[in-house]
Design a protein around this motif. Structure first.
Motif, PDB file in Angstrom:
ATOM      1  N   ASN A  69      31.882  47.114  36.917  1.00 16.74           N
ATOM      2  CA  ASN A  69      32.437  47.720  38.128  1.00 16.74           C
ATOM      3  C   ASN A  69      33.957  47.533  38.163  1.00 16.74           C
ATOM      4  O   ASN A  69      34.465  46.530  38.650  1.00 16.74           O
ATOM      5  N   LEU A  70      34.654  48.516  37.645  1.00 15.98           N
ATOM      6  CA  LEU A  70      36.109  48.454  37.561  1.00 15.98           C
ATOM      7  C   LEU A  70      36.743  49.207  38.712  1.00 15.98           C
ATOM      8  O   LEU A  70      36.202  50.205  39.206  1.00 15.98           O
ATOM      9  N   THR A  71      37.888  48.755  39.132  1.00 18.16           N
ATOM     10  CA  THR A  71      38.662  49.517  40.113  1.00 18.16           C
ATOM     11  C   THR A  71      39.228  50.746  39.420  1.00 18.16           C
ATOM     12  O   THR A  71      39.218  50.850  38.188  1.00 18.16           O
ATOM     13  N   ALA A  72      39.732  51.671  40.193  1.00 13.77           N
ATOM     14  CA  ALA A  72      40.309  52.887  39.618  1.00 13.77           C
ATOM     15  C   ALA A  72      41.466  52.549  38.686  1.00 13.77           C
ATOM     16  O   ALA A  72      41.629  53.155  37.619  1.00 13.77           O
ATOM     17  N   VAL A  73      42.270  51.566  39.081  1.00 19.53           N
ATOM     18  CA  VAL A  73      43.404  51.160  38.245  1.00 19.53           C
ATOM     19  C   VAL A  73      42.913  50.549  36.938  1.00 19.53           C
ATOM     20  O   VAL A  73      43.412  50.873  35.847  1.00 19.53           O
ATOM     21  N   GLU A  74      41.912  49.668  37.017  1.00 22.92           N
ATOM     22  CA  GLU A  74      41.383  49.037  35.814  1.00 22.92           C
ATOM     23  C   GLU A  74      40.755  50.064  34.879  1.00 22.92           C
ATOM     24  O   GLU A  74      40.928  49.996  33.659  1.00 22.92           O
ATOM     25  N   ALA A  75      40.017  51.013  35.450  1.00 19.04           N
ATOM     26  CA  ALA A  75      39.387  52.048  34.633  1.00 19.04           C
ATOM     27  C   ALA A  75      40.435  52.868  33.887  1.00 19.04           C
ATOM     28  O   ALA A  75      40.262  53.217  32.710  1.00 19.04           O
ATOM     29  N   ALA A  76      41.534  53.184  34.569  1.00 19.25           N
ATOM     30  CA  ALA A  76      42.602  53.952  33.935  1.00 19.25           C
ATOM     31  C   ALA A  76      43.262  53.146  32.822  1.00 19.25           C
ATOM     32  O   ALA A  76      43.611  53.683  31.758  1.00 19.25           O
ATOM     33  N   GLN A  77      43.424  51.855  33.038  1.00 18.24           N
ATOM     34  CA  GLN A  77      44.027  51.006  32.018  1.00 18.24           C
ATOM     35  C   GLN A  77      43.134  50.911  30.781  1.00 18.24           C
ATOM     36  O   GLN A  77      43.604  51.008  29.644  1.00 18.24           O
ATOM     37  N   VAL A  78      41.834  50.727  31.006  1.00 17.61           N
ATOM     38  CA  VAL A  78      40.901  50.648  29.890  1.00 17.61           C
ATOM     39  C   VAL A  78      40.881  51.968  29.124  1.00 17.61           C
ATOM     40  O   VAL A  78      40.879  51.985  27.886  1.00 17.61           O
ATOM     41  N   ALA A  79      40.892  53.090  29.840  1.00 20.08           N
ATOM     42  CA  ALA A  79      40.882  54.401  29.180  1.00 20.08           C
ATOM     43  C   ALA A  79      42.116  54.583  28.308  1.00 20.08           C
ATOM     44  O   ALA A  79      42.039  55.107  27.192  1.00 20.08           O
ATOM     45  N   ALA A  80      43.276  54.142  28.797  1.00 26.08           N
ATOM     46  CA  ALA A  80      44.514  54.279  28.032  1.00 26.08           C
ATOM     47  C   ALA A  80      44.478  53.423  26.768  1.00 26.08           C
ATOM     48  O   ALA A  80      44.863  53.875  25.685  1.00 26.08           O
ATOM     49  N   VAL A  81      43.992  52.187  26.882  1.00 29.30           N
ATOM     50  CA  VAL A  81      43.944  51.308  25.724  1.00 29.30           C
ATOM     51  C   VAL A  81      42.890  51.786  24.728  1.00 29.30           C
ATOM     52  O   VAL A  81      43.071  51.670  23.504  1.00 29.30           O
ATOM     53  N   ARG A  82      41.802  52.331  25.240  1.00 28.10           N
ATOM     54  CA  ARG A  82      40.810  52.910  24.324  1.00 28.10           C
ATOM     55  C   ARG A  82      41.459  53.976  23.448  1.00 28.10           C
ATOM     56  O   ARG A  82      41.161  54.093  22.254  1.00 28.10           O
ATOM     57  N   GLN A  83      42.338  54.764  24.050  1.00 25.55           N
ATOM     58  CA  GLN A  83      42.998  55.817  23.282  1.00 25.55           C
ATOM     59  C   GLN A  83      43.880  55.214  22.190  1.00 25.55           C
ATOM     60  O   GLN A  83      43.979  55.763  21.091  1.00 25.55           O
ATOM     61  N   CYS A  84      44.512  54.073  22.477  1.00 28.41           N
ATOM     62  CA  CYS A  84      45.277  53.377  21.441  1.00 28.41           C
ATOM     63  C   CYS A  84      44.356  52.934  20.303  1.00 28.41           C
ATOM     64  O   CYS A  84      44.671  53.090  19.117  1.00 28.41           O
ATOM     65  N   LEU A  85      43.199  52.362  20.677  1.00 30.05           N
ATOM     66  CA  LEU A  85      42.287  51.809  19.684  1.00 30.05           C
ATOM     67  C   LEU A  85      41.666  52.885  18.806  1.00 30.05           C
ATOM     68  O   LEU A  85      41.218  52.588  17.698  1.00 30.05           O
ATOM     69  N   ASN A  86      41.633  54.118  19.272  1.00 30.84           N
ATOM     70  CA  ASN A  86      41.068  55.184  18.454  1.00 30.84           C
ATOM     71  C   ASN A  86      41.765  55.294  17.108  1.00 30.84           C
ATOM     72  O   ASN A  86      41.146  55.663  16.103  1.00 30.84           O
ATOM     73  N   CYS A  87      43.069  55.004  17.088  1.00 27.73           N
ATOM     74  CA  CYS A  87      43.816  55.079  15.831  1.00 27.73           C
ATOM     75  C   CYS A  87      44.303  53.725  15.331  1.00 27.73           C
ATOM     76  O   CYS A  87      44.643  53.597  14.162  1.00 27.73           O
ATOM     77  N   HIS A  88      44.326  52.714  16.189  1.00 28.47           N
ATOM     78  CA  HIS A  88      44.841  51.410  15.782  1.00 28.47           C
ATOM     79  C   HIS A  88      43.738  50.407  15.484  1.00 28.47           C
ATOM     80  O   HIS A  88      44.035  49.244  15.185  1.00 28.47           O
ATOM     81  N   ALA A  89      42.499  50.805  15.565  1.00 24.38           N
ATOM     82  CA  ALA A  89      41.394  49.891  15.288  1.00 24.38           C
ATOM     83  C   ALA A  89      40.199  50.705  14.814  1.00 24.38           C
ATOM     84  O   ALA A  89      40.278  51.919  14.655  1.00 24.38           O
ATOM     85  N   THR A  90      39.100  50.017  14.565  1.00 27.38           N
ATOM     86  CA  THR A  90      37.847  50.684  14.223  1.00 27.38           C
ATOM     87  C   THR A  90      37.029  50.725  15.485  1.00 27.38           C
ATOM     88  O   THR A  90      36.553  49.694  15.963  1.00 27.38           O
ATOM     89  N   TRP A  91      36.911  51.892  16.066  1.00 29.40           N
ATOM     90  CA  TRP A  91      36.424  52.028  17.433  1.00 29.40           C
ATOM     91  C   TRP A  91      35.033  51.425  17.613  1.00 29.40           C
ATOM     92  O   TRP A  91      34.078  51.827  16.942  1.00 29.40           O
ATOM     93  N   PRO A  92      34.870  50.464  18.507  1.00 32.02           N
ATOM     94  CA  PRO A  92      33.546  49.903  18.799  1.00 32.02           C
ATOM     95  C   PRO A  92      32.766  50.814  19.740  1.00 32.02           C
ATOM     96  O   PRO A  92      33.321  51.729  20.325  1.00 32.02           O
TER      97      PRO A  92
END
Length: 575
Positions: free
Chosen positions: A113-136
Motif C-alpha cells: 500500500n504505497l502513497t501516490a508519491v511513493e508509487a510514482a517514485q517506484v515507477a520512475a526507479v523501475r524505469q531506470c532498472l529496465n536498462c541498468h539492471a536485470t529486471w526482477p
C-alpha cells in the motif's frame, strides 16, 4: 495426469504466455509499468559458478576462472554506476533513489500500500532498472534472483532462465530448434537481428518495454545516448563469445558424430531434467536445428564474416527500432489513459542537433543534412540511416541495377517516415504511426534478404569501398560519421582476417584505428578525433562526457570527407 502430461501442460502454458508477451511487446505501454515476463529469473550467481567451473567445455570463457563479462564488461557495472552517481541520479529523478527501496542496500523496491508519491517514485526507479539492471519480477517482494549489483547480467540478454537453465547445460541442447528454446524463455541471440534488437532496446529505446529516456531526464543531466554501432560495441565490451566462423568443430555440428547422433528418441534426456521438448523441435544436428533451409552451394552460415554481417544487419535493425520507438510513443500519446505519462511533443524523439547547435557559419551547422525537412521543424535522427544504403547493396549482392531498384523502394518509405515528423511542427501522430509501421515492414524484409546474402571476402571489400566513398555516405553529421568509421574499422578486421576476440586495444586493431587519426578542430593533436575508442572499463560514461561534448563541437565534416577520400583511393589501388 501423469508427470509427463503435467510437464507438457506446463510448457504449453509457458508457450501461450510467451506468445501473448510477444504480442504485448508490440503494443505501446505505460513506460512506468514494465511488462511482466512470462518466465521466472534464475539465480545468476549460479550461472557464474557453473561457467567458471566449465572452462574446457565452453566456446569462449577466457583463459582463467575470471569470465570476460564478470571482469571487463561495462554492463556488469550498470547498476553500480547509479549508486556511484547518486547526486546526479537524484537530480535526474527529482528525489533520492533510496526513497523507492525498502532497504538501505537498494535490493528490494517498495511494494504494498504505497502513497501516490511513493508509487510514482517506484515507477520512475523501475524505469531506470529496465536498462541498468536485470529486471526482477514486478511483484517480487523478496530480494530479486538477479541482484541489482550484477547489473545487466546473463539473463537480461539471454532471457529469464528458470525454464532453460538446466537443459541448456547439456550438449543435447544444441539439437533443439530456436523456436522451442524461445518458448522456454531463451532468447536466440545467435541470430544477429534478434541480438541487435535486444541491445538496441536500451541503446536506442523500446517504449513498450519501458526503456525510454525522456527529454526531461536529459535536461536534468542524464548523459546523451550516443549513436550505436553493434559490432563496435561488442568488440569493446569485450565479446565473451565466439562467432560460428571461429568455432572449432564441435559435437553435433553436422550430425556426423557417431557417438553424438542422438536421434529424436533421446530427447528423454531433457525430460529427465523436468523439461519436455516436443519431438518435432529436436533435430539430428546443430545445422539442421538452426539453419533448416540451408542447401549446399548457398552461403554457409559457418563461414560468414561475422563483423560484416553484424554491422549491416544490426544497423538495419537499429533504424527499425528507432521507427518503432516513435510509433509506440505516438500511439501512447493519443491514448487518453496514458497522456499524463506521454506528453506531446517529446523532444527526446527528435534529432538533438535541431536545437542544440552553435549559431555559427563555416564548416558546421549550415551544412547539416536538413534537406528533406522544413526549416524550424525538428527532424528525425540522422545517424540510424547511416548504413542502410550499404545494407541494400549487400542484400543485392552489390549488383548496381538490383540495388538501385531496391534502394528506391526503401527510400520512399524512409522519406515518408522522416517527413511525417516535419509535416507540421513536431509532426502529426497519426502520420508518424502509419509511416513508421510501413518503414518497419520494409526494413523487416531487408533484414530477411540480408540474412540470406553472402558475407564473404568479396562483400567485405565492396563494403569498404562504399564506406569510404563520400558521395555514398552521410559525412555532415557527427554521429553518422562515427557509424561509418566504426563499421569501416570492424569490417576491415574481417577483410584482414583478424580474429574476432582480439582485444580492441591490441596493436593489430590499433593499426586500423589509425586510419581515422587526422587533424580536426582545435584538438589537432588528438589521435582519436571521432572518439572511436569507447570508454570500456577505463572510464565511465560520466567521465567521458566532456571529451564527447568537445569532439561533437569540433567535428569538421569537410576533413572527415577528405579522409574518407584518401582511404577510398588507397583501397581502389589495392593498398
Amino acid at each position: 495426469m501423469n508427470v509427463r502430461g503435467i510437464i507438457i501442460a506446463f510448457v504449453s502454458v509457458a508457450a501461450l504466455f510467451g506468445e501473448q508477451y510477444c504480442h504485448a511487446q508490440n503494443a505501446a505501454a505505460d513506460p512506468a509499468k514494465p511488462l511482466q515476463p512470462p518466465h521466472d529469473f534464475y539465480d545468476t550467481r549460479q550461472c557464474l559458478d557453473c561457467h567458471k567451473s566449465r572452462i574446457g567445455r565452453s566456446s569462449y570463457l577466457g583463459d582463467s576462472s575470471a569470465l570476460p563479462w564478470d571482469q571487463d564488461d561495462k554492463h556488469r557495472e550498470a547498476f553500480n554506476l547509479l549508486k556511484k552517481q547518486q547526486p546526479l541520479v537524484s537530480q535526474i529523478l527529482g528525489f533520492e533513489m533510496q526513497a523507492a527501496f525498502q532497504d538501505p542496500n537498494l535490493k528490494r523496491l517498495k511494494t504494498g500500500n504505497l502513497t501516490a508519491v511513493e508509487a510514482a517514485q517506484v515507477a520512475a526507479v523501475r524505469q531506470c532498472l529496465n536498462c541498468h539492471a536485470t529486471w526482477p519480477n514486478v511483484d517480487n517482494t523478496q530480494e530479486p534472483q538477479v541482484p541489482h549489483e550484477q547489473g545487466v547480467s546473463c539473463q537480461a540478454c539471454h532471457g529469464p532462465g528458470d525454464s532453460w537453465e538446466r537443459p541448456h547445460a547439456s550438449p543435447w541442447w544444441r539439437l533443439v530448434t530456436p523456436a522451442a528454446k524461445e518458448k522456454l524463455g531463451f532468447v536466440n541471440v545467435r541470430d544477429p537481428a534478434v541480438r541487435a534488437r535486444v541491445c538496441a532496446s536500451c541503446h536506442v529505446g523500446d517504449f513498450a518495454a519501458g526503456k525510454f529516456i525522456k527529454h526531461e531526464w536529459y535536461a536534468a543531466g542524464h548523459p546523451p545516448l550516443s549513436s550505436f554501432e553493434y559490432s563496435t560495441y561488442a568488440a569493446w565490451m569485450p565479446a565473451h563469445w565466439q562467432p560460428l566462423s571461429d568455432k572449432p568443430a564441435f559435437e553435433g555440428k553436422d550430425g556426423t558424430d557417431g557417438d553424438f547422433n542422438l536421434g529424436v528418441e533421446n530427447r528423454a534426456r531433457l525430460r529427465d531434467r523436468n523439461i519436455d521438448i516436443p519431438e518435432a523441435e529436436v533435430r539430428m544436428s546443430f545445422r539442421q536445428a538452426n539453419f533448416p533451409n540451408w542447401k549446399p552451394g548457398e552461403p554457409d552460415p559457418f563461414t560468414q564474416l561475422p563483423r560484416l554481417r553484424d554491422a549491416l544487419i544490426s544497423n538495419t535493425v537499429v533504424l527499425q527500432v528507432y521507427a518503432d520507438l516513435l510509433r509506440d510513443y505516438s500511439v501512447a500519446a493519443q491514448d487518453e489513459t496514458q497522456k499524463a505519462t506521454t506528453p506531446w511533443p517529446e523532444f527526446a524523439l527528435y534529432d538533438c542537433a535541431a536545437c542544440h547547435h552553435e549559431l555559427r557559419s563555416g564548416a558546421g551547422y549550415p551544412n547539416r543534412p536538413f534537406g528533406k525537412n522544413a526549416v524550424g521543424r525538428p527532424p528525425a535522427f540522422v545517424w540510424p540511416t547511416a548504413l542502410v544504403n550499404l545494407a541494400v547493396q549487400q542484400a543485392a549482392n552489390y549488383d548496381p541495377a538490383a540495388a538501385a531498384a531496391r534502394l528506391a523502394k526503401l527510400q520512399q518509405k524512409q522519406t515518408a517516415f522522416e517527413r511525417s515528423l516535419t509535416s507540421a511542427l513536431f509532426g502529426k501522430r497519426t502520420e508518424i504511426i502509419g509511416a513508421a509501421q510501413e518503414l518497419d515492414a520494409e526494413l523487416g524484409q531487408l533484414i530477411r534478404e540480408l540474412q540470406a546474402s553472402p558475407f564473404d571476402q568479396r562483400a567485405a571489400n565492396q563494403a569498404l569501398l562504399q564506406l569510404t566513398d563520400p558521395t555514398r555516405v552521410e559525412t555532415r553529421d557527427y554521429h553518422s560519421a562515427r557509424q561509418v568509421a566504426w563499421a569501416f574499422c570492424e569490417i576491415k578486421k574481417d577483410a584482414l582476417g583478424i580474429r574476432y576476440n582480439s582485444r580492441p586495444d591490441s596493436p593489430e586493431v590499433a593499426s586500423i584505428l589509425r586510419d581515422f587519426e587526422f587533424a580536426m578542430g582545435t584538438s589537432a593533436a588528438s589521435r582519436d578525433a571521432l572518439l572511436l575508442q569507447l570508454p570500456a572499463q577505463r572510464r565511465s560514461v560520466i567521465e567521458n562526457l566532456p571529451r564527447f561534448s568537445q569532439a561533437m563541437k569540433e567535428f569538421d565534416h569537410l576533413r572527415f570527407a577528405e579522409q574518407l577520400q584518401k582511404l577510398h583511393a588507397q583501397l581502389s589501388n589495392g593498398k
